[in-house]
Write a protein that holds these residues in place. Structure first.
Motif: not given
Length: 402
Positions: A41-54
């Protein structure tokens, strides 16, 4: 139904965005039982830690990590806070399955240095890798090392610092791919490098006779330069300019143009001051310079045709005449008119020739295509500006004295 752990369209779009901008983007990775099921998962705004939760919520994901990534050329540099062993192996296979094989994942540490994931500690029982890691192919690695060393030696043997500077990054990139265990990528890069070296090595080298002639002309020019220094300043200045033009021709390898220029210079020095008008034929000087240039252009045309591309073949067929058509026609017309003119008509023809010479000199200085011809990507030596400029200046001296 799209895989939410790896939305290929979104991943591809953001990898391209990072490559174009050079910016780092947050990411989260999920290790799966099968490489084709891993998540990114890659995102322009979400921090990596939040992406990890997803990512943790995705079915089939066994272990996760997060961090930032950046894309340079087609290499995806992943910098997780705590790397998961298997991230590179699984992403390589996932990229291939998604048709994104041109992107090469690379694991880097906090200081930006490349990490071999095999050096990471083994994951605990919670991490599952479906297939056993491939055995190292020492024979293939050794063969690639030998090819890299041979290519480095071939680049050095070219004896051309400019070409060596262009090819050295290819050698470093090959060694880097080998160090990452990407044998296929390393072999493909070496194939391209070896093909380029083969073309360069196949180019004809200057014959010994040419080197001997250049040495003789240089010695003869030095003798004339010594004679010019003994003349009064007002008489020496125009002759010194002609000597500099001849030196430029020699430096560019335009030996016929340099020989014609020397012949005219010696005549001018041998002529009494009262009758010091140069006797050389400007058309002969121009033809000699053009022959030198045409030889280089012919080699470049061969290189263009060898690409088997219709547009490049069309450019090859046009040759230098396709670039200089207007200037060449006008200059030749002025040369013919001066050659046949006498008396006052010759003076008028000389002025017309000087105007065409000035136009041609400006064209050589400003036209971007001439620069592209000389600094072509095929490694073919095509001196254009130096020999033609030298000839034009010699012709201008003759026209001024007419």
């Amino acid at each position: 139904m799209p895989d939410q752990a790896f939305e290929s369209d979104a991943v591809l779009k953001l990898l391209k965005k990072s490559k174009a901008s050079g910016n780092e983007l947050p990411f989260a990775f999920g290790l799966a039982g099968k490489p084709e099921s891993c998540g990114l998962m890659i995102d322009l705004r979400k921090p990596g830690k939040v992406l990890r939760g997803d990512m943790k919520k995705m079915p089939g994901i066994k272990k996760t990590c997060f961090g930032t990534l950046r894309v340079e050329e087609n290499e995806v540099f992943l910098q997780p806070e705590k790397p998961v062993k298997g991230i590179i192996k699984q992403l390589k296979k996932r990229f291939k399955a998604e048709g994104m094989v041109k992107f090469k994942p690379v694991l880097v540490g906090p200081d930006g240095s490349i990490i071999d994931e095999d050096s990471l500690p083994d994951d605990d029982a919670e991490a599952v890798e479906a297939s056993a890691p491939p055995q190292a192919d020492d024979g293939a690695a050794a063969a690639l090392k030998q090819r890299i060393a041979a290519a480095a030696g071939a680049v050095k043997a070219l004896g051309n610092p400019e070409l060596a500077g262009k090819l050295a990054p290819e050698i470093k990139a090959s060694a880097k791919l080998l160090g990452q265990g990407d044998h296929d990528g390393c072999a493909a890069r070496l194939d391209r490098l070896e093909a380029a070296l083969a073309k360069l090595q196949a180019q004809p080298k200057p014959a010994p006779a040419q080197s001997e002639q250049a040495a003789k002309l240089s010695k003869l020019l030095a003798a004339q330069a010594a004679r010019i220094k003994t003349l009064p300043p007002e008489q020496a200045a125009p002759l010194a300019e002609r000597a500099r033009a001849i030196a430029a021709s020699l430096k560019a390898g335009a030996l016929p143009a340099a020989a014609e220029g020397l012949k005219a210079l010696i005549k001018a020095l041998d002529t009494p001051a009262a009758a010091a008008a140069p006797q050389a034929d400007p058309m002969e000087i121009w033809q000699a310079a053009k022959e030198d240039v045409d030889r280089g252009v012919s080699s470049l045309q061969d290189a263009l045709r060898a690409q088997n591309h219709p547009v490049l073949a069309q450019i090859a067929d046009a040759g230098l005449a396709g670039v200089t058509e207007g200037n060449q026609t006008a200059l030749m017309k002025a040369l013919f008119e001066m050659k046949s003119a006498t008396g006052d008509a010759r003076k008028a023809a000389a002025q017309a020739l000087l105007a065409q010479i000035a136009a041609y000199l400006k064209f050589l200085k400003d036209d971007p295509v001439i620069g592209m011809v000389e600094d072509n990507p095929f490694g073919v030596s095509v001196p254009v500006k130096a020999p033609l400029t030298s000839a034009l200046r010699q012709m201008a001296d003759i026209a001024k004295a007419a």
